[in-house]
Design a protein around this motif. Structure first.
Motif, PDB file in Angstrom:
ATOM      1  N   GLY A 167     -31.570  70.825  16.666  1.00 41.58           N
ATOM      2  CA  GLY A 167     -31.820  69.395  16.544  1.00 41.58           C
ATOM      3  C   GLY A 167     -33.044  69.139  15.686  1.00 41.58           C
ATOM      4  O   GLY A 167     -33.536  70.027  14.990  1.00 41.58           O
ATOM      5  N   SER A 168     -33.554  67.928  15.753  1.00 45.65           N
ATOM      6  CA  SER A 168     -34.745  67.567  14.986  1.00 45.65           C
ATOM      7  C   SER A 168     -35.995  67.920  15.793  1.00 45.65           C
ATOM      8  O   SER A 168     -35.928  68.256  16.967  1.00 45.65           O
ATOM      9  N   HIS A 169     -37.144  67.808  15.150  1.00 48.23           N
ATOM     10  CA  HIS A 169     -38.398  68.192  15.808  1.00 48.23           C
ATOM     11  C   HIS A 169     -38.724  67.282  16.989  1.00 48.23           C
ATOM     12  O   HIS A 169     -39.172  67.750  18.035  1.00 48.23           O
ATOM     13  N   ASP A 170     -38.504  65.972  16.833  1.00 46.90           N
ATOM     14  CA  ASP A 170     -38.940  65.038  17.870  1.00 46.90           C
ATOM     15  C   ASP A 170     -37.873  64.013  18.240  1.00 46.90           C
ATOM     16  O   ASP A 170     -38.177  62.931  18.722  1.00 46.90           O
ATOM     17  N   GLY A 171     -36.611  64.340  18.029  1.00 47.64           N
ATOM     18  CA  GLY A 171     -35.531  63.413  18.348  1.00 47.64           C
ATOM     19  C   GLY A 171     -35.200  63.391  19.830  1.00 47.64           C
ATOM     20  O   GLY A 171     -35.649  64.242  20.605  1.00 47.64           O
ATOM     21  N   ILE A 172     -34.389  62.421  20.229  1.00 48.27           N
ATOM     22  CA  ILE A 172     -33.991  62.274  21.624  1.00 48.27           C
ATOM     23  C   ILE A 172     -33.225  63.506  22.121  1.00 48.27           C
ATOM     24  O   ILE A 172     -33.236  63.834  23.303  1.00 48.27           O
ATOM     25  N   GLU A 173     -32.595  64.234  21.177  1.00 49.96           N
ATOM     26  CA  GLU A 173     -31.802  65.401  21.561  1.00 49.96           C
ATOM     27  C   GLU A 173     -32.662  66.501  22.190  1.00 49.96           C
ATOM     28  O   GLU A 173     -32.202  67.232  23.073  1.00 49.96           O
ATOM     29  N   ARG A 174     -33.905  66.635  21.752  1.00 46.26           N
ATOM     30  CA  ARG A 174     -34.782  67.675  22.324  1.00 46.26           C
ATOM     31  C   ARG A 174     -34.977  67.437  23.824  1.00 46.26           C
ATOM     32  O   ARG A 174     -34.877  68.367  24.627  1.00 46.26           O
ATOM     33  N   GLU A 175     -35.247  66.212  24.209  1.00 47.22           N
ATOM     34  CA  GLU A 175     -35.476  65.888  25.617  1.00 47.22           C
ATOM     35  C   GLU A 175     -34.220  66.102  26.450  1.00 47.22           C
ATOM     36  O   GLU A 175     -34.269  66.674  27.546  1.00 47.22           O
ATOM     37  N   ILE A 176     -33.076  65.647  25.928  1.00 43.09           N
ATOM     38  CA  ILE A 176     -31.819  65.752  26.684  1.00 43.09           C
ATOM     39  C   ILE A 176     -31.405  67.210  26.862  1.00 43.09           C
ATOM     40  O   ILE A 176     -31.047  67.643  27.962  1.00 43.09           O
ATOM     41  N   ILE A 177     -31.450  67.986  25.780  1.00 42.31           N
ATOM     42  CA  ILE A 177     -30.997  69.377  25.827  1.00 42.31           C
ATOM     43  C   ILE A 177     -31.939  70.252  26.651  1.00 42.31           C
ATOM     44  O   ILE A 177     -31.497  71.177  27.347  1.00 42.31           O
ATOM     45  N   ALA A 237     -33.403  46.109  38.522  1.00 42.14           N
ATOM     46  CA  ALA A 237     -34.060  47.389  38.254  1.00 42.14           C
ATOM     47  C   ALA A 237     -33.867  47.725  36.783  1.00 42.14           C
ATOM     48  O   ALA A 237     -32.760  47.620  36.253  1.00 42.14           O
ATOM     49  N   GLN A 238     -34.950  48.106  36.119  1.00 39.56           N
ATOM     50  CA  GLN A 238     -34.870  48.432  34.689  1.00 39.56           C
ATOM     51  C   GLN A 238     -35.363  49.845  34.432  1.00 39.56           C
ATOM     52  O   GLN A 238     -36.277  50.342  35.087  1.00 39.56           O
ATOM     53  N   PHE A 239     -34.720  50.485  33.451  1.00 35.29           N
ATOM     54  CA  PHE A 239     -35.041  51.857  33.077  1.00 35.29           C
ATOM     55  C   PHE A 239     -34.931  51.986  31.562  1.00 35.29           C
ATOM     56  O   PHE A 239     -34.111  51.317  30.933  1.00 35.29           O
ATOM     57  N   GLU A 240     -35.749  52.862  30.978  1.00 42.36           N
ATOM     58  CA  GLU A 240     -35.647  53.099  29.537  1.00 42.36           C
ATOM     59  C   GLU A 240     -34.353  53.827  29.208  1.00 42.36           C
ATOM     60  O   GLU A 240     -33.675  53.506  28.225  1.00 42.36           O
ATOM     61  N   PHE A 241     -34.030  54.821  30.025  1.00 38.70           N
ATOM     62  CA  PHE A 241     -32.873  55.671  29.737  1.00 38.70           C
ATOM     63  C   PHE A 241     -32.429  56.324  31.032  1.00 38.70           C
ATOM     64  O   PHE A 241     -33.250  56.633  31.896  1.00 38.70           O
ATOM     65  N   LEU A 242     -31.140  56.486  31.207  1.00 31.94           N
ATOM     66  CA  LEU A 242     -30.614  57.174  32.385  1.00 31.94           C
ATOM     67  C   LEU A 242     -29.778  58.357  31.929  1.00 31.94           C
ATOM     68  O   LEU A 242     -28.977  58.230  31.010  1.00 31.94           O
ATOM     69  N   ASP A 243     -29.970  59.476  32.590  1.00 34.17           N
ATOM     70  CA  ASP A 243     -29.207  60.669  32.230  1.00 34.17           C
ATOM     71  C   ASP A 243     -28.428  61.170  33.437  1.00 34.17           C
ATOM     72  O   ASP A 243     -27.301  60.751  33.686  1.00 34.17           O
ATOM     73  N   GLU A 244     -29.044  62.026  34.246  1.00 35.78           N
ATOM     74  CA  GLU A 244     -28.328  62.598  35.382  1.00 35.78           C
ATOM     75  C   GLU A 244     -27.981  61.555  36.445  1.00 35.78           C
ATOM     76  O   GLU A 244     -27.063  61.753  37.248  1.00 35.78           O
ATOM     77  N   ARG A 245     -28.691  60.428  36.475  1.00 37.59           N
ATOM     78  CA  ARG A 245     -28.412  59.373  37.453  1.00 37.59           C
ATOM     79  C   ARG A 245     -27.287  58.440  37.008  1.00 37.59           C
ATOM     80  O   ARG A 245     -26.815  57.611  37.782  1.00 37.59           O
ATOM     81  N   MET A 246     -26.881  58.574  35.763  1.00 44.31           N
ATOM     82  CA  MET A 246     -25.906  57.632  35.209  1.00 44.31           C
ATOM     83  C   MET A 246     -24.592  57.641  35.982  1.00 44.31           C
ATOM     84  O   MET A 246     -23.958  56.607  36.177  1.00 44.31           O
ATOM     85  N   LYS A 247     -24.170  58.795  36.436  1.00 45.18           N
ATOM     86  CA  LYS A 247     -22.886  58.890  37.131  1.00 45.18           C
ATOM     87  C   LYS A 247     -22.884  58.051  38.408  1.00 45.18           C
ATOM     88  O   LYS A 247     -21.889  57.389  38.738  1.00 45.18           O
ATOM     89  N   ASP A 248     -24.002  58.039  39.125  1.00 44.74           N
ATOM     90  CA  ASP A 248     -24.094  57.269  40.363  1.00 44.74           C
ATOM     91  C   ASP A 248     -24.207  55.772  40.077  1.00 44.74           C
ATOM     92  O   ASP A 248     -23.667  54.942  40.822  1.00 44.74           O
ATOM     93  N   VAL A 249     -24.897  55.433  39.001  1.00 42.25           N
ATOM     94  CA  VAL A 249     -25.016  54.032  38.597  1.00 42.25           C
ATOM     95  C   VAL A 249     -23.649  53.484  38.188  1.00 42.25           C
ATOM     96  O   VAL A 249     -23.275  52.364  38.556  1.00 42.25           O
ATOM     97  N   TYR A 250     -22.901  54.274  37.424  1.00 43.73           N
ATOM     98  CA  TYR A 250     -21.527  53.876  37.078  1.00 43.73           C
ATOM     99  C   TYR A 250     -20.698  53.650  38.344  1.00 43.73           C
ATOM    100  O   TYR A 250     -19.950  52.673  38.461  1.00 43.73           O
ATOM    101  N   ALA A 251     -20.816  54.558  39.298  1.00 48.10           N
ATOM    102  CA  ALA A 251     -19.989  54.507  40.509  1.00 48.10           C
ATOM    103  C   ALA A 251     -20.212  53.220  41.291  1.00 48.10           C
ATOM    104  O   ALA A 251     -19.270  52.664  41.870  1.00 48.10           O
ATOM    105  N   MET A 252     -21.451  52.711  41.327  1.00 46.90           N
ATOM    106  CA  MET A 252     -21.730  51.511  42.135  1.00 46.90           C
ATOM    107  C   MET A 252     -21.528  50.213  41.358  1.00 46.90           C
ATOM    108  O   MET A 252     -21.510  49.139  41.950  1.00 46.90           O
ATOM    109  N   SER A 253     -21.383  50.294  40.025  1.00 47.75           N
ATOM    110  CA  SER A 253     -21.306  49.085  39.202  1.00 47.75           C
ATOM    111  C   SER A 253     -19.907  48.482  39.190  1.00 47.75           C
ATOM    112  O   SER A 253     -18.919  49.181  38.951  1.00 47.75           O
ATOM    113  N   GLU A 254     -19.845  47.172  39.420  1.00 47.06           N
ATOM    114  CA  GLU A 254     -18.572  46.447  39.367  1.00 47.06           C
ATOM    115  C   GLU A 254     -18.161  46.181  37.924  1.00 47.06           C
ATOM    116  O   GLU A 254     -16.975  46.077  37.611  1.00 47.06           O
TER     117      GLU A 254
END
Length: 349
Positions: free
Chosen positions: A36-46, A239-256
């Motif tokens: 990936g790039s030196h400072d891109g979002i991919e570094r944090e996710i991977i 509730a506000q968040f900059e970004f959701l990763d591993e929690r996204m699946k649970d947030v999807y599950a509860m969202s109408e």
């Protein structure tokens, strides 16, 4: 087998690679490297999923005039030679590219080293990075069947429709965990608002300007994008968040219902999860129009509400109420192509 994945710049170019990595890890004879790039979002996710990460110099691909284009023009050749060395040292046997400007030097270097290259396009029409990568790729996998008509005829034999790349883990959310994470109750519907990894100012402002009215009926979980938190807002049911990763699946599950941009990956996740939605695609003045292309096909298939242009509070709130009452009209099943793509990567054909 030693496999290199690449792609970055936005979550839309990284999260599908996470889906591929999840599936590849089931094969014990694979060794994975991410470039990936030196400072891109991919570094944090991977870095969170235990995969080795190497970075190269990258230049952003712009469709408009900018003096930065001249500076970045020198970064791409540097990135090419860096990628070439990394691929050689790792002993790469196949490269999988998911688009974004970081993927270009890696794909070109792999091709020059005679390493098989597989790329995937999520949007209906190929983005600029993948347009460049087409000539160097051995296979071009697509989320949309219709994408083949947007690929030059000389590359038509390379195209294979596989379906979208959705993480298996995202389909296994727990509603109760979602309520606990957000601090919400079960008495009002939950609406998930998201504008992609970089956020969406238009959507963020619509939510904030109409927040009091929305909270009378709904609870809002708001993914605002990097640097877009409003620390002055403290309201029950919000509730506000900059970004959701591993929690996204649970947030999807509860969202109408979900309010989102027209990024292909997000839309396909909602389609597979069978979620109601209000889609607000990015306008053509800020892009090549791919979000409108994606939305037209999937919204018609799913029965989603679509908003565009100048949107006032009344239109916005009304669209939400209507979308919650919409009956999903799912036609042909939306394909998750992760297993198909991994099979292609492992077999190099």
């Amino acid at each position: 087998m030693r496999i290199v994945l690449t792609g970055g710049g936005t979550g839309g170019h990284v999260i599908p690679n996470v889906a591929i990595i999840e599936e590849l890890k089931k094969h014990k004879d694979t060794e994975i490297l991410y470039i990936g790039s030196h400072d891109g979002i991919e570094r944090e996710i991977i870095s969170k999923i235990g995969v080795r990460y190497e970075s190269v110099s990258t230049g952003k691909l712009r469709r408009y005039f900018s003096w930065q284009n001249f500076i970045d023009a020198f970064k791409v050749p540097v990135g090419y030679f860096q990628a070439k060395k990394i691929l050689k040292d790792f002993g790469a046997e196949v490269v999988f590219g998911k688009g974004g400007f970081v993927s270009v030097p890696v794909v070109v270097a792999a091709s020059r080293l005679k390493i098989p290259v597989i790329i995937h396009e999520s949007d209906l029409s190929p983005g600029l990075a993948n347009k460049i990568a087409l000539r160097f790729a051995d296979k071009i996998c697509t989320s949309f069947e219709e994408t083949s008509s947007y690929v030059p005829k000389k590359y038509a034999k390379k195209v294979v429709y596989t379906g979208t790349l959705v993480r298996e883990s995202i389909l296994k959310g727990d509603k109760e965990s979602g309520y606990k994470f957000a601090g919400f109750d079960k008495h009002r519907p939950v609406i998930l608002v998201m504008g992609g990894s970089q956020g969406a100012m238009q959507i963020n402002e619509l939510v904030r300007n109409n927040l009091d009215e929305l909270l009378r009926k709904y609870q809002i979980i708001h993914v605002v994008g990097r640097g877009n938190l409003d620390i002055a807002i403290h309201k029950k049911g919000y509730a506000q968040f900059e970004f959701l990763d591993e929690r996204m699946k649970d947030v999807y599950a509860m969202s109408e219902m979900v309010i989102t941009r027209g990024g292909a990956n997000s839309l396909f996740e909602l389609a597979i999860l069978k979620k109601r939605a209000v889609v607000i695609p990015l306008g053509t003045e800020g892009s090549r129009g791919e979000q409108w292309q994606n939305t037209r096909i999937l919204a018609n298939k799913m029965g989603w509400s679509v908003l565009g242009g100048e949107i006032n509070g009344e239109n916005f709130v009304g669209a939400i109420a209507m979308a919650l009452n919409n009956k999903l009209t799912i036609g042909k099943k939306v394909e998750n192509g992760v297993k198909k793509v991994v099979e292609i990567v492992l077999n190099n054909n």
